[in-house]
Design a protein around this motif. Structure first.
Motif, PDB file in Angstrom:
ATOM      1  N   LEU A 178      11.312   1.529  -8.599  1.00 38.36           N
ATOM      2  CA  LEU A 178      10.633   0.440  -9.310  1.00 38.36           C
ATOM      3  C   LEU A 178      10.856   0.483 -10.821  1.00 38.36           C
ATOM      4  O   LEU A 178      10.819  -0.554 -11.487  1.00 38.36           O
ATOM      5  N   LEU A 179      11.054   1.665 -11.360  1.00 31.28           N
ATOM      6  CA  LEU A 179      11.074   1.848 -12.810  1.00 31.28           C
ATOM      7  C   LEU A 179      11.978   0.865 -13.564  1.00 31.28           C
ATOM      8  O   LEU A 179      11.510   0.218 -14.504  1.00 31.28           O
ATOM      9  N   PRO A 180      13.251   0.702 -13.204  1.00 31.58           N
ATOM     10  CA  PRO A 180      14.087  -0.214 -14.002  1.00 31.58           C
ATOM     11  C   PRO A 180      13.592  -1.664 -13.968  1.00 31.58           C
ATOM     12  O   PRO A 180      13.761  -2.401 -14.938  1.00 31.58           O
ATOM     13  N   ILE A 221       0.446   9.461 -11.650  1.00 33.34           N
ATOM     14  CA  ILE A 221       1.512   8.468 -11.783  1.00 33.34           C
ATOM     15  C   ILE A 221       2.604   9.004 -12.703  1.00 33.34           C
ATOM     16  O   ILE A 221       2.324   9.619 -13.737  1.00 33.34           O
ATOM     17  N   ASN A 222       3.844   8.735 -12.322  1.00 36.08           N
ATOM     18  CA  ASN A 222       5.012   9.104 -13.094  1.00 36.08           C
ATOM     19  C   ASN A 222       4.812   8.681 -14.558  1.00 36.08           C
ATOM     20  O   ASN A 222       4.502   7.525 -14.830  1.00 36.08           O
ATOM     21  N   PRO A 223       4.987   9.595 -15.521  1.00 31.21           N
ATOM     22  CA  PRO A 223       4.772   9.259 -16.933  1.00 31.21           C
ATOM     23  C   PRO A 223       5.620   8.078 -17.417  1.00 31.21           C
ATOM     24  O   PRO A 223       5.173   7.304 -18.255  1.00 31.21           O
ATOM     25  N   ALA A 224       6.827   7.922 -16.876  1.00 32.46           N
ATOM     26  CA  ALA A 224       7.680   6.804 -17.296  1.00 32.46           C
ATOM     27  C   ALA A 224       7.065   5.464 -16.880  1.00 32.46           C
ATOM     28  O   ALA A 224       7.094   4.496 -17.640  1.00 32.46           O
ATOM     29  N   ILE A 225       6.501   5.403 -15.697  1.00 30.00           N
ATOM     30  CA  ILE A 225       5.830   4.170 -15.248  1.00 30.00           C
ATOM     31  C   ILE A 225       4.532   3.998 -16.025  1.00 30.00           C
ATOM     32  O   ILE A 225       4.223   2.911 -16.512  1.00 30.00           O
ATOM     33  N   ASN A 263       0.863  -1.171   0.000  1.00 29.54           N
ATOM     34  CA  ASN A 263       0.000   0.000   0.000  1.00 29.54           C
ATOM     35  C   ASN A 263       0.908   1.233   0.000  1.00 29.54           C
ATOM     36  O   ASN A 263       1.753   1.371   0.884  1.00 29.54           O
ATOM     37  N   ALA A 264       0.728   2.092  -0.979  1.00 28.97           N
ATOM     38  CA  ALA A 264       1.602   3.261  -1.122  1.00 28.97           C
ATOM     39  C   ALA A 264       1.529   4.209   0.067  1.00 28.97           C
ATOM     40  O   ALA A 264       2.463   4.963   0.318  1.00 28.97           O
ATOM     41  N   VAL A 265       0.448   4.153   0.818  1.00 30.23           N
ATOM     42  CA  VAL A 265       0.299   5.031   1.974  1.00 30.23           C
ATOM     43  C   VAL A 265       1.074   4.477   3.169  1.00 30.23           C
ATOM     44  O   VAL A 265       1.762   5.203   3.872  1.00 30.23           O
ATOM     45  N   LYS A 298       7.672   9.946  -5.337  1.00 31.49           N
ATOM     46  CA  LYS A 298       8.604   9.846  -6.459  1.00 31.49           C
ATOM     47  C   LYS A 298       9.731   8.858  -6.183  1.00 31.49           C
ATOM     48  O   LYS A 298      10.134   8.118  -7.081  1.00 31.49           O
ATOM     49  N   ASP A 299      10.248   8.814  -4.958  1.00 31.45           N
ATOM     50  CA  ASP A 299      11.337   7.883  -4.627  1.00 31.45           C
ATOM     51  C   ASP A 299      10.930   6.432  -4.856  1.00 31.45           C
ATOM     52  O   ASP A 299      11.679   5.644  -5.426  1.00 31.45           O
ATOM     53  N   LYS A 300       9.748   6.089  -4.386  1.00 29.08           N
ATOM     54  CA  LYS A 300       9.268   4.716  -4.555  1.00 29.08           C
ATOM     55  C   LYS A 300       9.043   4.402  -6.032  1.00 29.08           C
ATOM     56  O   LYS A 300       9.361   3.316  -6.497  1.00 29.08           O
ATOM     57  N   GLN A 301       8.489   5.366  -6.763  1.00 25.75           N
ATOM     58  CA  GLN A 301       8.264   5.148  -8.190  1.00 25.75           C
ATOM     59  C   GLN A 301       9.591   4.979  -8.927  1.00 25.75           C
ATOM     60  O   GLN A 301       9.727   4.080  -9.767  1.00 25.75           O
TER      61      GLN A 301
END
Length: 172
Positions: free
Chosen positions: A64-66, A87-91, A24-26, A58-61
């Motif tokens: 995960l990205l790579p 949501i981050n555009p890259a994700i 859970n992101a929260v 942003k740190d959590k996103q």
């Protein structure tokens, strides 16, 4: 809320038989996401279900990205917010987005019919059941809560429109 997002996610991972983790992101911290990454490395692939993904910082996103990019982590994000803004555009560009709609009154009634079978000796008027469905505003969890509160607050487990109105905190 209450339309089955989490249930759909669990159905997907169970049907596919893929290892998964639910965060859970929260509530979950960056270290929890780091642990999931290590598990994904160990298994080769892992589904990560993230509830309230719109609250993911942003740190959590970024961490995960790579892993989403190389397919090691398959992300299922659950949100009641518009992912195009949250949501981050890259994700987001690496995900398929599905829009779910509120349940209609008929859907809620079908669910309530099933749920009432689990309540011993319940007697509920059709009008009361319809009122509960209407008051839920498409949120099955809300409808289920109102049904259970109505059931447990009555001495004889008989639920009518008046008893629902007495318990209900939303405008009728």
């Amino acid at each position: 809320p209450g339309i089955g997002k989490t249930s759909i996610a669990y159905s997907i991972v169970n049907e596919l038989g893929i290892k998964y983790r639910m965060l859970n992101a929260v509530v979950n911290k960056k270290t929890d996401f780091d642990i999931v990454i290590e598990e994904a490395k160990m298994y080769g692939e892992l589904v990560l279900i993230v509830d309230e993904i719109h609250r993911m910082n942003k740190d959590k996103q970024d961490i995960l990205l790579p892993y989403i990019e190389n397919g090691m982590i398959i992300l299922i994000g659950l949100t009641t917010s518009n992912p195009y803004y949250k949501i981050n555009p890259a994700i987001r560009s690496r995900c398929q987005i599905f829009e779910l709609y509120s349940l209609n009154q008929e859907d809620i009634l079908i669910g309530l019919e099933k749920a009432k079978k689990k309540l011993p000796n319940i007697e509920i008027d059709d009008d009361a059941l319809e009122l509960i469905a209407k008051l839920s505003s498409g949120d099955f969890r809300s409808a289920l809560n109102l049904l259970e509160i109505s059931y447990f607050s009555s001495k004889d487990h008989h639920i009518d429109v008046d008893s629902v109105k007495t318990i209900n905190s939303k405008p009728v």
